[in-house]
Design a protein around this motif. Structure first.
Motif, PDB file in Angstrom:
ATOM      1  N   PHE A 161       0.823  -1.213   0.000  1.00 29.41           N
ATOM      2  CA  PHE A 161       0.000   0.000   0.000  1.00 29.41           C
ATOM      3  C   PHE A 161       0.859   1.266   0.000  1.00 29.41           C
ATOM      4  N   LEU A 162       2.152   1.108   0.264  1.00 32.21           N
ATOM      5  CA  LEU A 162       3.083   2.238   0.094  1.00 32.21           C
ATOM      6  C   LEU A 162       3.918   2.036  -1.169  1.00 32.21           C
ATOM      7  N   GLY A 163       3.688   0.929  -1.870  1.00 29.12           N
ATOM      8  CA  GLY A 163       4.426   0.592  -3.091  1.00 29.12           C
ATOM      9  C   GLY A 163       3.498   0.562  -4.287  1.00 29.12           C
ATOM     10  N   PRO A 164       3.367  -0.585  -4.956  1.00 25.38           N
ATOM     11  CA  PRO A 164       2.587  -0.626  -6.199  1.00 25.38           C
ATOM     12  C   PRO A 164       1.112  -0.236  -6.042  1.00 25.38           C
ATOM     13  N   PHE A 165       0.525  -0.441  -4.851  1.00 19.83           N
ATOM     14  CA  PHE A 165      -0.893  -0.067  -4.668  1.00 19.83           C
ATOM     15  C   PHE A 165      -1.043   1.329  -4.068  1.00 19.83           C
ATOM     16  N   GLY A 166       0.074   2.005  -3.869  1.00 24.81           N
ATOM     17  CA  GLY A 166       0.038   3.332  -3.247  1.00 24.81           C
ATOM     18  C   GLY A 166       0.380   4.423  -4.264  1.00 24.81           C
ATOM     19  N   ASN A 167       0.733   5.597  -3.758  1.00 29.31           N
ATOM     20  CA  ASN A 167       1.027   6.736  -4.643  1.00 29.31           C
ATOM     21  C   ASN A 167       2.172   6.450  -5.604  1.00 29.31           C
ATOM     22  N   VAL A 168       3.156   5.691  -5.104  1.00 26.11           N
ATOM     23  CA  VAL A 168       4.305   5.355  -5.937  1.00 26.11           C
ATOM     24  C   VAL A 168       3.878   4.543  -7.166  1.00 26.11           C
ATOM     25  N   GLY A 169       3.083   3.528  -6.922  1.00 25.16           N
ATOM     26  CA  GLY A 169       2.597   2.679  -8.020  1.00 25.16           C
ATOM     27  C   GLY A 169       1.712   3.458  -8.975  1.00 25.16           C
ATOM     28  N   MET A 170       0.870   4.310  -8.407  1.00 22.78           N
ATOM     29  CA  MET A 170      -0.056   5.077  -9.243  1.00 22.78           C
ATOM     30  C   MET A 170       0.683   6.152 -10.050  1.00 22.78           C
ATOM     31  N   THR A 171       1.780   6.659  -9.481  1.00 25.95           N
ATOM     32  CA  THR A 171       2.609   7.631 -10.215  1.00 25.95           C
ATOM     33  C   THR A 171       3.216   6.957 -11.443  1.00 25.95           C
ATOM     34  N   ALA A 172       3.751   5.760 -11.229  1.00 26.63           N
ATOM     35  CA  ALA A 172       4.349   5.013 -12.349  1.00 26.63           C
ATOM     36  C   ALA A 172       3.276   4.711 -13.397  1.00 26.63           C
ATOM     37  N   TYR A 173       2.134   4.243 -12.938  1.00 30.13           N
ATOM     38  CA  TYR A 173       1.062   3.792 -13.838  1.00 30.13           C
ATOM     39  C   TYR A 173       0.510   4.953 -14.679  1.00 30.13           C
ATOM     40  N   PHE A 174       0.079   6.022 -14.013  1.00 32.21           N
ATOM     41  CA  PHE A 174      -0.575   7.111 -14.769  1.00 32.21           C
ATOM     42  C   PHE A 174       0.443   7.973 -15.519  1.00 32.21           C
ATOM     43  N   GLY A 175       1.632   8.131 -14.932  1.00 32.37           N
ATOM     44  CA  GLY A 175       2.667   8.892 -15.651  1.00 32.37           C
ATOM     45  C   GLY A 175       3.008   8.210 -16.965  1.00 32.37           C
ATOM     46  N   LEU A 176       3.230   6.908 -16.890  1.00 35.57           N
ATOM     47  CA  LEU A 176       3.619   6.198 -18.117  1.00 35.57           C
ATOM     48  C   LEU A 176       2.445   6.047 -19.089  1.00 35.57           C
ATOM     49  N   PHE A 177       1.308   5.577 -18.573  1.00 32.68           N
ATOM     50  CA  PHE A 177       0.206   5.251 -19.487  1.00 32.68           C
ATOM     51  C   PHE A 177      -0.585   6.470 -19.940  1.00 32.68           C
ATOM     52  N   ASP A 178      -0.843   7.401 -19.025  1.00 29.92           N
ATOM     53  CA  ASP A 178      -1.702   8.529 -19.393  1.00 29.92           C
ATOM     54  C   ASP A 178      -0.931   9.617 -20.141  1.00 29.92           C
ATOM     55  N   ILE A 179       0.318   9.843 -19.730  1.00 28.65           N
ATOM     56  CA  ILE A 179       1.082  10.907 -20.407  1.00 28.65           C
ATOM     57  C   ILE A 179       2.035  10.312 -21.448  1.00 28.65           C
ATOM     58  N   GLY A 180       2.713   9.220 -21.069  1.00 32.08           N
ATOM     59  CA  GLY A 180       3.667   8.592 -21.997  1.00 32.08           C
ATOM     60  C   GLY A 180       2.987   7.932 -23.188  1.00 32.08           C
ATOM     61  N   LYS A 181       1.766   7.433 -22.977  1.00 35.93           N
ATOM     62  CA  LYS A 181       0.984   6.764 -24.038  1.00 35.93           C
ATOM     63  C   LYS A 181       1.846   5.807 -24.879  1.00 35.93           C
ATOM     64  N   PRO A 182       2.381   4.769 -24.222  1.00 37.41           N
ATOM     65  CA  PRO A 182       3.324   3.892 -24.926  1.00 37.41           C
ATOM     66  C   PRO A 182       2.671   2.990 -25.966  1.00 37.41           C
ATOM     67  N   LYS A 183       3.434   2.751 -27.042  1.00 40.66           N
ATOM     68  CA  LYS A 183       3.008   1.779 -28.059  1.00 40.66           C
ATOM     69  C   LYS A 183       4.103   0.708 -28.126  1.00 40.66           C
ATOM     70  N   PRO A 184       3.728  -0.560 -28.282  1.00 39.20           N
ATOM     71  CA  PRO A 184       4.733  -1.625 -28.306  1.00 39.20           C
ATOM     72  C   PRO A 184       5.846  -1.311 -29.301  1.00 39.20           C
ATOM     73  N   GLY A 185       7.077  -1.627 -28.900  1.00 33.91           N
ATOM     74  CA  GLY A 185       8.223  -1.417 -29.784  1.00 33.91           C
ATOM     75  C   GLY A 185       8.874  -0.056 -29.623  1.00 33.91           C
ATOM     76  N   GLU A 186       8.194   0.867 -28.927  1.00 37.73           N
ATOM     77  CA  GLU A 186       8.781   2.196 -28.740  1.00 37.73           C
ATOM     78  C   GLU A 186       9.928   2.140 -27.722  1.00 37.73           C
ATOM     79  N   THR A 187      10.707   3.219 -27.715  1.00 34.95           N
ATOM     80  CA  THR A 187      11.840   3.314 -26.795  1.00 34.95           C
ATOM     81  C   THR A 187      11.456   4.204 -25.607  1.00 34.95           C
ATOM     82  N   LEU A 188      11.636   3.608 -24.410  1.00 34.54           N
ATOM     83  CA  LEU A 188      11.361   4.342 -23.164  1.00 34.54           C
ATOM     84  C   LEU A 188      12.676   4.494 -22.411  1.00 34.54           C
ATOM     85  N   VAL A 189      12.951   5.681 -21.914  1.00 30.13           N
ATOM     86  CA  VAL A 189      14.105   5.850 -21.030  1.00 30.13           C
ATOM     87  C   VAL A 189      13.600   6.373 -19.686  1.00 30.13           C
ATOM     88  N   VAL A 190      14.150   5.784 -18.615  1.00 30.93           N
ATOM     89  CA  VAL A 190      13.687   6.105 -17.261  1.00 30.93           C
ATOM     90  C   VAL A 190      14.893   6.508 -16.419  1.00 30.93           C
TER      91      VAL A 190
END
Ligand SMILES: NC(=O)c1ccc[n+]([C@@H]2O[C@H](COP(=O)([O-])OP(=O)(O)OC[C@H]3O[C@@H](n4cnc5c(N)ncnc54)[C@H](OP(=O)(O)O)[C@@H]3O)[C@@H](O)[C@H]2O)c1
Length: 357
Positions: free
Chosen positions: A138-167
């Motif tokens: 609840f402080l990791g993947p189910f918490g703010n940290v997990g949600m930051t990763a999830y929405f940052g990548l999916f909602d703003i990054g909008k990834p498509k398979p095969g693309e290049t991501l740098v973190v």
């Protein structure tokens, strides 16, 4: 009627940590903060719709540095003499006569750096560990940290398979989850972190395409050689690395501005360079705050839980022991001393987690 644990099982005193003075530059643990032991627990007697919480774990987060300054950011500053603000997980040990909660329930809330917290009913939320998970999730993947990763990548990054991501900040709490979500979605993932051990972990355990130690002198040459250019940059660090990334964009690249930790302790951060490349590359650079996505957390947590159960998502906790360790533990975030999610274990109730400081 008051409901409580056997009062004899509770101590008469507790310890808390308050902000003593605002740091200029780096946090100086025992100057910035003051530990206050021997506080009377009787002073935290819950009111009618309140509870007394024994704090089990507290989350340490880079954003805490911004709460130590004088200026309001997305949150008001912590006041001098006030308990240091922190989100955590705890166990209800006493309830007021009209409280809707029960003794023994596990709750999440902004308890602060304290062993016990008197909380309004509405300021805590029940947490039940799902199958395949553990309380700390609840402080990791189910918490703010997990949600930051999830929405940052999916909602703003909008990834498509095969693309290049740098973190960047790739071996930290958010970064390590972003890397894995990228792998899961079929991206080529390039991870940047601050030690060879972190590089090994990212490549061998988390399965990124290639990881880099940014402390190596030839880091930018290495990135040019292997990553070349990117479609999505998940930025946790800002500063020089961001300036470099602004010169490595593909057409229609997305830069997810999650954080800028390289400048959090810097009273005079240098400005951005290279942003005009956004024009020629028709690229997007967007900041976000995870709290804005709160209404969408439910389905996202369910998806993270599914990936965790299927073994597609790993998480690592860096646990330090005792409320008195919090002032010394917080700077680990700014000097790279942590791998994965940094937390303080406050109570001795829960066993089975690694201790390291
Ligand atoms: N936008 C939001 O809503 C949101 C929500 C949560 C977190 N965040 C941001 O996300 C980022 C990561 O947070 P987190 O909780 O996951 O922390 P974290 O990554 O677990 O810890 C911070 C890491 O930053 C790295 N770091 C420190 N100084 C650095 C520097 N000068 N240059 C490069 N890397 C540096 C360190 O690793 P190395 O060993 O690699 O240096 C350290 O382990 C932070 O910037 C935070 O503010 C944003």
């Amino acid at each position: 009627m008051r409901r409580s644990l056997d009062p004899k099982s509770l101590p008469t005193t507790y310890t808390r940590v308050v902000l003593a003075e605002r740091p200029v530059g780096d946090i100086i643990p025992h100057k910035t903060f003051r530990t206050e032991p021997e506080q009377k627990l009787a002073d935290l007697e819950p009111g009618e719709k309140q509870v007394l919480v024994a704090v089990d774990y507290l989350s340490l987060d880079p954003a805490m540095r911004s709460w130590l300054g004088e200026k309001k950011t997305y949150m008001p500053p912590v006041k001098i003499g006030e308990i240091m603000r922190a989100e955590g997980l705890g166990t209800i040990v006493k309830t007021g006569k009209d409280s809707k909660w029960k003794v023994g329930q596990t709750v999440k809330g902004v308890f602060g750096w304290t062993e016990y917290a008197q909380m309004d009913d509405k300021a805590v939320a029940l947490r039940t560990v799902p199958k395949g998970g553990e309380l700390l999730d609840f402080l990791g993947p189910f918490g703010n940290v997990g949600m930051t990763a999830y929405f940052g990548l999916f909602d703003i990054g909008k990834p498509k398979p095969g693309e290049t991501l740098v973190v960047t900040g790739a071996a930290g709490a958010v970064g390590s989850l972003v890397c894995q979500l990228g792998v899961l979605k079929g991206l080529k993932v390039y991870a940047v972190a601050g030690s060879d051990e972190k590089v090994q972990w990212l490549e061998k355990e988390l399965g990124v395409t290639k990881a880099f130690n940014y402390k190596n002198k030839d880091i930018y040459d290495q990135l040019k050689k292997h990553m070349k250019t990117f479609d999505i940059y998940f930025d946790n660090v800002g500063g020089e690395m961001l300036n470099f990334m602004l010169t490595r964009m593909n057409l229609f690249a997305r830069i997810v501005v999650c954080g800028g930790i390289s400048d959090y302790n810097n009273p005079n951060p240098a400005g951005l360079k290279g942003h005009l490349n956004l024009i020629s590359m028709r690229a997007l650079m967007q900041g976000f705050l995870v709290l804005d996505y709160a209404s969408k957390f439910g389905p996202a947590i369910a998806e993270m839980q599914q990936w965790l159960t299927e073994g597609k998502l790993k998480r690592k906790y860096h646990v330090v022991d005792g409320i008195k360790s919090a002032p010394e533990a917080l700077p680990l975030l700014y000097n790279g001393g942590n791998t994965g999610k940094l937390v303080v274990r406050v109570s001795n109730i829960r066993e089975g987690v690694k201790t390291k400081l």
